[in-house]
Design an enzyme around this catalytic site. Structure first.
Site, PDB file in Angstrom:
ATOM      1  N   HIS A 100       0.809  -1.215   0.000  1.00  0.00           N
ATOM      2  CA  HIS A 100       0.000   0.000   0.000  1.00  0.00           C
ATOM      3  C   HIS A 100       0.847   1.272   0.000  1.00  0.00           C
ATOM      4  O   HIS A 100       0.317   2.379  -0.066  1.00  0.00           O
ATOM      5  CB  HIS A 100      -0.930  -0.025   1.219  1.00  0.00           C
ATOM      6  N   LYS A 143       2.985   4.384  -1.165  1.00  0.00           N
ATOM      7  CA  LYS A 143       2.890   5.246  -2.338  1.00  0.00           C
ATOM      8  C   LYS A 143       4.067   6.220  -2.293  1.00  0.00           C
ATOM      9  O   LYS A 143       4.079   7.152  -1.494  1.00  0.00           O
ATOM     10  CB  LYS A 143       1.546   5.981  -2.343  1.00  0.00           C
ATOM     11  N   HIS A 202      -9.092  11.009   0.266  1.00  0.00           N
ATOM     12  CA  HIS A 202      -8.329   9.765   0.188  1.00  0.00           C
ATOM     13  C   HIS A 202      -7.008   9.932   0.936  1.00  0.00           C
ATOM     14  O   HIS A 202      -6.242   8.993   1.089  1.00  0.00           O
ATOM     15  CB  HIS A 202      -8.078   9.377  -1.269  1.00  0.00           C
ATOM     16  N   LYS A 244      -4.641  10.457   4.267  1.00  0.00           N
ATOM     17  CA  LYS A 244      -4.664   9.910   5.624  1.00  0.00           C
ATOM     18  C   LYS A 244      -3.756  10.768   6.490  1.00  0.00           C
ATOM     19  O   LYS A 244      -2.563  10.915   6.190  1.00  0.00           O
ATOM     20  CB  LYS A 244      -4.164   8.468   5.664  1.00  0.00           C
TER      21      LYS A 244
END
Length: 650
Positions: free
Chosen positions: A298, A300, A526, A528
């Site tokens: 996950h 990025k 989107h 966090k």
């Protein structure tokens, strides 16, 4: 084991090594490829679901961490008249079940263009791309054997049996027609954009906002542009890729430069990803090992190697158009790191935050020869200007001192070592904001309060164990309904109703998404972020932007009487602490945009204090999503019928 859904293949992660997985057979190579899937970090569905969703369906949906981007073809049109696709099995949330029917019968888009990049502007006077058509034109019967003495030929009659597919298929986007139209020319910067040299934290540009709310924000095209360096090579770490779209974001002069893609796909999903890149010889792959079930890659991150130096970008967006369109995303962009003089010691170029050491350790955890050259390049550059701390997660079970290397225990150690106790700290609330929620047990003591909240409330080496307020920010059904994307935005906010019903206790912590300060109240998050705020919400004790959602898989969970920690997924973020900036706290910036000059106030992406839910407010995921998706599909059909009628009448 994998099953298909409206969002494609859902694959259970395992410890199998799939580096030798073959490419799809030639018989499948003519099928258009559409990629993406729902996000990680949940054991039930979507991004919160660690059944590692992977896509292979006729819609290009994000893995998520998803709202559907345009479908992309990476192979030429098949020579055969028809292409038969396997009917996907239903799995995931009820919203995905409801959307499956429309997926299997996409509306056709007429176009003579052969380009795989379908996001271009339309020309109103070009009949070859005249819009969405409900059917193809009929083939005509041909009269034979007529002599000069015969009557004039009868008018040609169409024969529905002779219909022949002669156009590309492009499913309608739930975002509406504007999704396929390029942003205007003035959307992008033509000179170096205003750079916040203090924190180097940026929000993404959002299509549809007033220009002032995008001034100082960044788009992927700007990040990869010559404005920031002359690119020689790059690495893209991510969860979901649309390779054709991603390469189009590089400027033409850099588009053929080598790109390494670091991913976590396995088996069929991996084969589809490799096939997607077949037209692009500059693309190579590195598969991240996922040895624990339900884990995902996950992280990025971009590594950008220039003629002038080297740069790191850590972000929250997938490599798909939907994530850079109308969502709120965030990123940290490093300074330009210059090359060290030859013969410099290995310790040279380190920052006070030990960012270089931690980045090398994170990359080393992949144990991948494809990354070895990049590890050496980083060693040869000067990262001493970095003022953030790196916080990563890598899959594994860790004992002893290794427990503090990754996940929330890594965050706890940094807060203990680099922050100081604050008077009345029990009144300083903890704030968490995320796009996906995992299963956390029957009550708060199982993980949220027992582990994670203890980490977030750590300040220095104080032995106090305060119990301050905790505010969790997650959009409501009304927030999603009134967003720029409408109900489809809920696809990137995976919180299954099944999981929600098992942890009703969690919902007392929830607050709505509101972001008037950044103009992004209607751009669903989107991003966090996690932080500790003062009682009046004007100061921050620390701030974190990361890929990690609210889940045990992302942050890790203690096991065996707290003697080891188990982490399932790869995640990455950066932590800001005031001491690294010679400050005691961060003042909160009241008006973030337009961002034209550097500021010592921190640009929190949403409004403080967080907005409470109303007594009738429903969190997204608490209610049945099917009706929302059905409404969206109905509106799309009505919109097409209305526009077709206007074209005929006009």
């Amino acid at each position: 084991m994998s099953q298909a859904s409206q969002h494609g293949k859902w694959t259970l992660s395992s410890s199998d090594d799939d580096n030798d997985d073959p490419l799809p057979s030639a018989s499948n190579n003519n099928s258009p490829l559409l990629f993406g899937s729902p996000p990680p970090d949940q054991h039930t569905s979507s991004e919160s679901n660690h059944n590692s969703p992977k896509i292979g369906s006729n819609f290009h949906q994000p893995k998520h961490d998803p709202d559907p981007p345009p479908s992309i073809e990476v192979k030429p049109e098949p020579k055969s008249d028809t292409v038969t696709a396997a009917t996907p099995l239903s799995i995931g949330s009820e919203a995905r079940h409801a959307a499956q029917a429309s997926q299997l019968k996409p509306v056709k888009y007429e176009s003579n263009q052969s380009s795989p990049f379908l996001a271009g502007k339309r020309k109103k006077d070009d009949d070859s791309i005249s819009g969405w058509a409900l059917s193809d034109s009929d083939d005509d019967d041909k009269d034979k054997g007529q002599s000069s003495g015969q009557k004039d030929p009868q008018p040609k009659r169409s024969n529905p049996k002779l219909k022949k597919a002669k156009v590309e298929e492009r499913p309608p986007s739930p975002h509406g027609r504007t999704y396929y139209i390029d942003e205007p020319d003035d959307f992008f910067e033509t000179s170096v954009p205003p750079v916040n040299d203090t924190y180097r934290f940026y929000l993404n540009k959002v299509t549809g906002l007033e220009k002032r709310y995008n001034t100082g924000a960044l788009h992927i095209k700007e990040i990869l542009s010559p404005l920031f360096g002359t690119l020689k090579e790059s690495v893209q770490f991510n969860y979901c890729f649309d390779i054709a779209w991603m390469l189009q974001q590089y400027p033409p002069e850099f588009r053929d430069k080598p790109v390494l893609i670091v991913h976590g796909d396995k088996r069929e999903a991996k084969a589809r990803l490799l096939q997607q890149a077949q037209p692009y010889s500059q693309v190579r792959f590195c598969q991240a090992k996922l040895d624990i079930a339900f884990g995902t890659h996950h992280t990025k991150m971009m590594l950008l190697w220039y003629e002038e130096g080297f740069r790191v970008v850590i972000l929250t967006s997938n490599m798909i158009r939907a994530d850079w369109y109308q969502k709120t995303q965030g990123l940290w962009m490093s300074p330009l790191y210059l090359r060290l003089p030859k013969g410099s010691p290995e310790t040279a170029g380190e920052s006070p935050t030990l960012f270089k050491r931690d980045l090398l350790e994170y990359l080393g955890a992949y144990r991948a020869p494809e990354i070895a050259d990049w590890i050496q390049r980083i060693r040869e550059h000067d990262l001493s200007e970095t003022r953030v701390y790196l916080i990563g997660s890598t899959p594994g079970r860790y004992l002893g001192s290794d427990m503090e290397r990754w996940g929330h225990l890594r965050l706890r150690k940094l807060l203990r070592d680099h922050t100081r106790p604050i008077p009345n700290e029990e009144k300083w609330p903890v704030i968490g904001q995320f796009s996906s929620i995992g299963s956390m047990g029957l009550d708060k003591t199982k993980w949220l309060a027992g582990e994670f909240q203890r980490t977030l409330t750590t300040l220095g080496k104080s032995s106090l164990r305060p119990d301050p307020p905790m505010h969790l920010i997650y959009p409501s059904v009304d927030d999603v309904r009134t967003s720029l994307e409408g109900y489809p935005a809920g696809g990137s906010l995976p919180y299954s109703i099944q999981t929600a019903q098992k942890q009703i206790w969690l919902h007392s912590y929830f607050h709505r998404w509101q972001a008037e300060t950044t103009g992004r109240s209607h751009a669903m998050p989107h991003i966090k972020t996690y932080m500790r705020a003062s009682p009046d919400f004007t100061q921050l004790a620390w701030f974190l932007v990361t890929s990690a959602n609210l889940s045990k898989a992302a942050w890790g969970a203690l096991e065996k009487n707290n003697t080891q920690v188990m982490v399932r997924s790869y995640e990455l973020g950066v932590l800001y602490v005031p001491s690294a900036f010679s400050m005691s706290t961060f003042p909160v910036q009241m008006d973030v945009f337009p961002a034209t000059t550097p500021s010592t106030a921190f640009p929190v992406p949403f409004d403080l204090p967080p907005k409470c839910y109303s007594s009738k407010g429903q969190r997204w995921g608490e209610t049945d999503e099917r009706r929302a998706v059905e409404k969206t599909q109905l509106w799309e059909r009505e919109e097409r019928v209305f526009e077709d009628r206007n074209e005929r009448d006009g």
